[in-house]
Design a protein around this motif. Structure first.
Motif, PDB file in Angstrom:
ATOM      1  N   ARG A   1      45.103  17.761   9.863  1.00 24.18           N
ATOM      2  CA  ARG A   1      45.592  16.568   9.508  1.00 24.18           C
ATOM      3  C   ARG A   1      44.934  15.808   8.163  1.00 24.18           C
ATOM      4  O   ARG A   1      44.760  14.746   8.193  1.00 24.18           O
ATOM      5  CB  ARG A   1      45.202  15.773  10.670  1.00 24.18           C
TER       6      ARG A   1
ATOM      7  N   ILE B   1      46.196  10.267  30.114  1.00 21.71           N
ATOM      8  CA  ILE B   1      46.854  11.128  29.157  1.00 21.71           C
ATOM      9  C   ILE B   1      46.718  12.677  29.426  1.00 21.71           C
ATOM     10  O   ILE B   1      47.618  13.591  29.168  1.00 21.71           O
ATOM     11  CB  ILE B   1      46.237  10.748  27.828  1.00 21.71           C
TER      12      ILE B   1
ATOM     13  N   PHE C   1      54.363  13.846  25.463  1.00 24.59           N
ATOM     14  CA  PHE C   1      53.293  12.790  25.217  1.00 24.59           C
ATOM     15  C   PHE C   1      53.840  12.100  23.763  1.00 24.59           C
ATOM     16  O   PHE C   1      53.867  11.030  23.677  1.00 24.59           O
ATOM     17  CB  PHE C   1      52.036  13.323  25.041  1.00 24.59           C
ATOM     18  N   ARG C   2      53.962  12.964  22.766  1.00 27.27           N
ATOM     19  CA  ARG C   2      54.377  12.300  21.458  1.00 27.27           C
ATOM     20  C   ARG C   2      55.602  11.578  21.516  1.00 27.27           C
ATOM     21  O   ARG C   2      55.590  10.459  20.997  1.00 27.27           O
ATOM     22  CB  ARG C   2      54.533  13.395  20.309  1.00 27.27           C
TER      23      ARG C   2
ATOM     24  N   LYS D   1      38.050   3.583  16.325  1.00 27.45           N
ATOM     25  CA  LYS D   1      39.140   2.443  16.254  1.00 27.45           C
ATOM     26  C   LYS D   1      39.024   1.498  17.480  1.00 27.45           C
ATOM     27  O   LYS D   1      39.392   0.140  17.164  1.00 27.45           O
ATOM     28  CB  LYS D   1      40.421   3.207  16.580  1.00 27.45           C
TER      29      LYS D   1
ATOM     30  N   PHE E   1      49.809  15.498  29.181  1.00 31.36           N
ATOM     31  CA  PHE E   1      49.698  16.820  28.588  1.00 31.36           C
ATOM     32  C   PHE E   1      49.562  17.935  29.607  1.00 31.36           C
ATOM     33  O   PHE E   1      50.351  19.052  28.998  1.00 31.36           O
ATOM     34  CB  PHE E   1      48.118  16.770  27.994  1.00 31.36           C
TER      35      PHE E   1
ATOM     36  N   ASP F   1      46.721   4.051  23.467  1.00 30.20           N
ATOM     37  CA  ASP F   1      46.626   5.067  24.564  1.00 30.20           C
ATOM     38  C   ASP F   1      46.406   4.168  25.906  1.00 30.20           C
ATOM     39  O   ASP F   1      46.950   4.831  27.003  1.00 30.20           O
ATOM     40  CB  ASP F   1      45.279   5.815  24.223  1.00 30.20           C
TER      41      ASP F   1
ATOM     42  N   GLU G   1      54.504   8.297  23.052  1.00 32.29           N
ATOM     43  CA  GLU G   1      53.433   7.347  22.068  1.00 32.29           C
ATOM     44  C   GLU G   1      54.281   6.725  21.221  1.00 32.29           C
ATOM     45  O   GLU G   1      53.909   5.592  20.975  1.00 32.29           O
ATOM     46  CB  GLU G   1      52.704   8.537  21.426  1.00 32.29           C
TER      47      GLU G   1
ATOM     48  N   ARG H   1      40.073  13.942  26.446  1.00 34.22           N
ATOM     49  CA  ARG H   1      40.698  14.257  25.394  1.00 34.22           C
ATOM     50  C   ARG H   1      41.240  15.597  25.367  1.00 34.22           C
ATOM     51  O   ARG H   1      40.357  16.483  24.992  1.00 34.22           O
ATOM     52  CB  ARG H   1      39.968  13.945  24.061  1.00 34.22           C
ATOM     53  N   PRO H   2      42.451  15.877  25.695  1.00 33.99           N
ATOM     54  CA  PRO H   2      43.147  17.237  25.983  1.00 33.99           C
ATOM     55  C   PRO H   2      42.788  18.180  24.917  1.00 33.99           C
ATOM     56  O   PRO H   2      42.548  19.443  25.115  1.00 33.99           O
ATOM     57  CB  PRO H   2      44.431  17.189  26.599  1.00 33.99           C
ATOM     58  N   LEU H   3      43.310  17.694  23.577  1.00 33.89           N
ATOM     59  CA  LEU H   3      42.958  18.338  22.503  1.00 33.89           C
ATOM     60  C   LEU H   3      41.638  18.962  22.127  1.00 33.89           C
ATOM     61  O   LEU H   3      41.783  20.063  21.244  1.00 33.89           O
ATOM     62  CB  LEU H   3      43.739  17.891  21.222  1.00 33.89           C
TER      63      LEU H   3
ATOM     64  N   MET I   1      40.192  11.329  16.449  1.00 36.22           N
ATOM     65  CA  MET I   1      39.703  10.607  17.548  1.00 36.22           C
ATOM     66  C   MET I   1      38.051  10.657  17.266  1.00 36.22           C
ATOM     67  O   MET I   1      37.539  11.373  16.375  1.00 36.22           O
ATOM     68  CB  MET I   1      39.804  12.028  18.535  1.00 36.22           C
TER      69      MET I   1
ATOM     70  N   THR J   1      45.320   2.919  17.459  1.00 32.02           N
ATOM     71  CA  THR J   1      46.375   3.979  17.808  1.00 32.02           C
ATOM     72  C   THR J   1      45.546   5.227  18.207  1.00 32.02           C
ATOM     73  O   THR J   1      44.406   5.644  18.065  1.00 32.02           O
ATOM     74  CB  THR J   1      47.172   4.149  16.712  1.00 32.02           C
ATOM     75  N   GLY J   2      46.468   6.117  18.942  1.00 34.65           N
ATOM     76  CA  GLY J   2      45.830   7.554  19.233  1.00 34.65           C
ATOM     77  C   GLY J   2      45.627   8.400  17.951  1.00 34.65           C
ATOM     78  O   GLY J   2      46.522   8.018  17.079  1.00 34.65           O
ATOM     79  N   GLY J   3      44.789   9.077  17.959  1.00 33.89           N
ATOM     80  CA  GLY J   3      44.326   9.888  16.466  1.00 33.89           C
ATOM     81  C   GLY J   3      45.803  10.694  16.204  1.00 33.89           C
ATOM     82  O   GLY J   3      45.870  11.027  14.931  1.00 33.89           O
ATOM     83  N   GLY J   4      46.722  11.180  16.985  1.00 32.56           N
ATOM     84  CA  GLY J   4      47.607  11.917  16.582  1.00 32.56           C
ATOM     85  C   GLY J   4      48.986  11.124  16.159  1.00 32.56           C
ATOM     86  O   GLY J   4      50.013  11.446  15.917  1.00 32.56           O
TER      87      GLY J   4
END
Ligand code: S3P
Length: 177
Positions: free
Chosen positions: A142, A50, A62-63, A20, A54, A39, A66, A124-126, A16, A84-87
Motif C-alpha cells: 500500500r 468486522i 467487506f470492501r 486516526k 471477514f 469501521d 465499506e 484486525r483480521p488482516l 492501521m 476511515t479503515g486502513g484499507g
C-alpha cells in the motif's frame, strides 16, 4: 464560492494503528462537530464485527460494505471528522469520494510503531497470525495508496494533540473554514 467549497469534512486515512480514531476525536472537539469512525459505523449498521464479516464473507464483501458506508457518511450535510479503515483507500471509487468531499489527511507511522500499537489486536483480521510479517508486507503493498491525500503527517515523533494541531492549521488555511 472558493475551489474548496465542497470540502465539508476532514477525512483521516492511514494504515492501521496510525492514530486516526484518537486524532478524529481531538479534532472534532475543536471544530465542535461530530467524529465518526467508518469501521464502527459499519459494525453498527451490519450488527456484526468486522472480523466476523471477514470470516463469514471474506474481504471482498467487506470492501463493498465499506464503500457504501463511506458514501453514506460523506454525504452527511454537517461537517464531520471521519476516521476511515486502513484499507478504505484501496478502491479508486473511495479515493475519489473522499477527496471530493473532504480535506483528506494521511497519518503515517513506521512498521515497528504500528506493530507495537496494533500487532496484538484480535479485532484486525488482516494482522492475525504474524503481524511482524503482515505489517511490513501490507505497508509495502500500500505504499502509494495514501498519496492522494491533501496532507500527510508522520505521527511517530508527535503526540496526538500535535497531529491534531497540524490538521487544524491546514483546515484554517482552507478558504471559508
Ligand atoms: C483494515 C483496517 C481496519 C478495518 C479492517 C481492514 C485494512 O481499520 O477496516 O480490519 O485493510 O487496513 P483500522 O485502520 O481502523 O484498523
Amino acid at each position: 464560492m472558493d475551489k474548496h467549497s465542497t470540502r465539508k469534512h476532514i477525512v483521516l486515512v492511514g494504515f492501521m494503528g496510525t492514530g486516526k480514531s484518537t486524532v478524529s476525536h481531538l479534532l472534532a472537539e475543536r471544530l465542535g462537530c461530530k467524529a465518526i469512525d467508518t469501521d464502527a459505523e459499519l459494525e453498527r449498521r451490519e450488527g456484526r464485527k468486522i472480523r466476523d464479516i471477514f470470516a463469514e464473507q471474506g474481504e471482498a464483501a467487506f470492501r463493498k460494505i465499506e464503500t457504501s458506508v463511506l458514501g453514506a457518511v460523506l454525504s452527511e450535510k454537517e461537517c464531520h471528522v471521519i476516521a476511515t479503515g486502513g484499507g478504505a483507500v484501496l478502491a479508486a471509487e473511495n479515493r475519489e469520494l473522499m477527496s471530493s468531499h473532504g480535506l483528506v489527511v494521511a497519518l503515517k507511522a513506521d512498521p515497528a510503531c504500528i506493530i507495537e500499537r496494533v500487532g496484538k489486536d484480535a479485532a484486525r483480521p488482516l494482522l492475525q497470525g504474524n503481524p511482524e510479517v503482515w505489517v511490513p508486507k501490507l505497508l509495502e503493498d500500500r505504499k502509494h495508496a495514501y498519496d492522494f491525500a491533501h496532507l500527510a503527517i508522520e505521527t511517530a515523533p508527535l503526540t496526538a494533540e500535535q497531529v491534531a494541531d497540524q490538521i487544524w492549521e491546514r483546515w484554517q488555511q482552507e478558504a471559508g473554514n
